[in-house]
Design a protein around this motif. Structure first.
Motif, PDB file in Angstrom:
ATOM      1  N   ARG A 198      65.689  10.669  29.608  1.00  0.00           N
ATOM      2  CA  ARG A 198      65.467  11.783  28.686  1.00  0.00           C
ATOM      3  C   ARG A 198      66.752  12.459  28.215  1.00  0.00           C
ATOM      4  NH1 ARG A 198      61.092  14.028  27.217  1.00  0.00           N
ATOM      5  NH2 ARG A 198      59.850  13.012  28.806  1.00  0.00           N
ATOM      6  N   TYR A 199      67.757  12.565  29.054  1.00  0.00           N
ATOM      7  CA  TYR A 199      68.976  13.295  28.694  1.00  0.00           C
ATOM      8  C   TYR A 199      70.162  12.385  28.377  1.00  0.00           C
ATOM      9  CZ  TYR A 199      66.043  17.061  30.247  1.00  0.00           C
ATOM     10  OH  TYR A 199      64.987  17.929  30.365  1.00  0.00           O
ATOM     11  N   ASP A 200      69.891  11.157  28.016  1.00  0.00           N
ATOM     12  CA  ASP A 200      70.961  10.261  27.575  1.00  0.00           C
ATOM     13  C   ASP A 200      71.552  10.776  26.267  1.00  0.00           C
ATOM     14  OD1 ASP A 200      70.543   8.556  29.675  1.00  0.00           O
ATOM     15  OD2 ASP A 200      69.625   6.941  28.489  1.00  0.00           O
ATOM     16  N   PRO A 201      72.840  10.539  26.051  1.00  0.00           N
ATOM     17  CA  PRO A 201      73.444  10.896  24.763  1.00  0.00           C
ATOM     18  C   PRO A 201      73.126   9.832  23.713  1.00  0.00           C
ATOM     19  CG  PRO A 201      75.087   9.929  26.180  1.00  0.00           C
ATOM     20  CD  PRO A 201      73.832  10.039  27.002  1.00  0.00           C
ATOM     21  N   CYS A 202      73.264  10.195  22.467  1.00  0.00           N
ATOM     22  CA  CYS A 202      73.120   9.253  21.368  1.00  0.00           C
ATOM     23  C   CYS A 202      74.253   8.230  21.476  1.00  0.00           C
ATOM     24  CB  CYS A 202      73.201   9.993  20.033  1.00  0.00           C
ATOM     25  SG  CYS A 202      73.200   8.889  18.602  1.00  0.00           S
ATOM     26  N   PRO A 203      73.942   6.925  21.479  1.00  0.00           N
ATOM     27  CA  PRO A 203      74.995   5.919  21.573  1.00  0.00           C
ATOM     28  C   PRO A 203      75.817   5.800  20.278  1.00  0.00           C
ATOM     29  CG  PRO A 203      72.872   4.862  21.311  1.00  0.00           C
ATOM     30  CD  PRO A 203      72.611   6.333  21.477  1.00  0.00           C
ATOM     31  N   VAL A 204      75.342   6.377  19.204  1.00  0.00           N
ATOM     32  CA  VAL A 204      76.044   6.313  17.923  1.00  0.00           C
ATOM     33  C   VAL A 204      77.082   7.436  17.811  1.00  0.00           C
ATOM     34  CG1 VAL A 204      75.789   6.390  15.413  1.00  0.00           C
ATOM     35  CG2 VAL A 204      74.075   5.205  16.798  1.00  0.00           C
ATOM     36  N   CYS A 205      76.654   8.699  18.093  1.00  0.00           N
ATOM     37  CA  CYS A 205      77.560   9.834  17.876  1.00  0.00           C
ATOM     38  C   CYS A 205      77.858  10.654  19.132  1.00  0.00           C
ATOM     39  CB  CYS A 205      77.012  10.758  16.790  1.00  0.00           C
ATOM     40  SG  CYS A 205      75.553  11.712  17.295  1.00  0.00           S
ATOM     41  N   GLY A 206      77.159  10.365  20.237  1.00  0.00           N
ATOM     42  CA  GLY A 206      77.405  11.077  21.487  1.00  0.00           C
ATOM     43  C   GLY A 206      76.664  12.388  21.639  1.00  0.00           C
ATOM     44  N   SER A 207      75.896  12.791  20.643  1.00  0.00           N
ATOM     45  CA  SER A 207      75.164  14.054  20.705  1.00  0.00           C
ATOM     46  C   SER A 207      74.036  13.989  21.732  1.00  0.00           C
ATOM     47  CB  SER A 207      74.576  14.369  19.326  1.00  0.00           C
ATOM     48  OG  SER A 207      73.734  15.505  19.393  1.00  0.00           O
ATOM     49  N   HIS A 208      73.718  15.137  22.291  1.00  0.00           N
ATOM     50  CA  HIS A 208      72.569  15.247  23.202  1.00  0.00           C
ATOM     51  C   HIS A 208      71.376  15.904  22.520  1.00  0.00           C
ATOM     52  CE1 HIS A 208      74.307  13.863  27.012  1.00  0.00           C
ATOM     53  NE2 HIS A 208      75.442  14.301  26.517  1.00  0.00           N
ATOM     54  N   LEU A 209      71.467  16.118  21.231  1.00  0.00           N
ATOM     55  CA  LEU A 209      70.368  16.723  20.474  1.00  0.00           C
ATOM     56  C   LEU A 209      69.406  15.631  20.023  1.00  0.00           C
ATOM     57  CD1 LEU A 209      72.401  19.243  18.304  1.00  0.00           C
ATOM     58  CD2 LEU A 209      71.001  19.753  20.311  1.00  0.00           C
ATOM     59  N   LEU A 210      68.557  15.206  20.950  1.00  0.00           N
ATOM     60  CA  LEU A 210      67.637  14.108  20.685  1.00  0.00           C
ATOM     61  C   LEU A 210      66.195  14.587  20.732  1.00  0.00           C
ATOM     62  CD1 LEU A 210      69.246  11.368  22.950  1.00  0.00           C
ATOM     63  CD2 LEU A 210      69.725  11.851  20.549  1.00  0.00           C
ATOM     64  N   GLN A 211      65.394  14.044  19.841  1.00  0.00           N
ATOM     65  CA  GLN A 211      63.963  14.308  19.851  1.00  0.00           C
ATOM     66  C   GLN A 211      63.265  13.012  20.266  1.00  0.00           C
ATOM     67  OE1 GLN A 211      62.264  15.389  16.080  1.00  0.00           O
ATOM     68  NE2 GLN A 211      60.373  16.081  17.026  1.00  0.00           N
ATOM     69  N   VAL A 212      62.605  13.041  21.406  1.00  0.00           N
ATOM     70  CA  VAL A 212      61.905  11.857  21.913  1.00  0.00           C
ATOM     71  C   VAL A 212      60.769  11.505  20.964  1.00  0.00           C
ATOM     72  CG1 VAL A 212      60.525  10.938  23.811  1.00  0.00           C
ATOM     73  CG2 VAL A 212      62.532  12.341  24.301  1.00  0.00           C
ATOM     74  N   THR A 213      60.693  10.230  20.590  1.00  0.00           N
ATOM     75  CA  THR A 213      59.645   9.759  19.685  1.00  0.00           C
ATOM     76  C   THR A 213      58.706   8.741  20.329  1.00  0.00           C
ATOM     77  OG1 THR A 213      61.118   8.061  18.770  1.00  0.00           O
ATOM     78  CG2 THR A 213      61.035  10.184  17.613  1.00  0.00           C
TER      79      THR A 213
END
Length: 113
Positions: free
Chosen positions: A85-100
């Protein structure tokens, strides 16, 4: 261990379906479980055998299909696969992710007679 209560809920659903559709024996239950669901698969397997005793699914084979976690990065807009759930975005490193995807759990298939 909430897996036992999950198994009890599954048993209830199976008993309702058996009564509604008129089958006596369940030979196989296939569950689809998302990797982000918080379900411990091995504990669920153990609990399934215990909870199904005395039911139509007493000797049923349990198959589990695990689905991957998916999210949309709110920073870069990419749809990505995530393992936790708290993995960073592998593209930009952001942690602002919305689980889909990956939080679901459902009965996918039954083999009955």
């Amino acid at each position: 261990m909430h897996e036992l209560s999950i198994c009890e809920s599954i048993r209830g659903i199976l008993e309702e379906e058996a009564a509604r559709k008129g089958f006596d024996t369940i030979d196989r239950v296939c569950l689809e479980i998302g990797r982000l669901s918080g379900v411990e698969v091995e504990a669920l397997r153990f609990g399934f055998d215990v909870v199904m005793r005395g039911s139509a699914a007493e000797n049923a084979r349990l198959d589990i299909v695990e689905t991957e976690g998916r999210a949309r990065c709110m920073a870069c807009g990419q749809g990505i696969a995530i393992a936790a759930r708290y993995d960073p975005c592998p593209v930009c490193g952001s942690h602002l992710l919305q689980v889909t995807a990956g939080e679901e759990m459902r009965i996918r298939e039954l083999e009955v007679r």
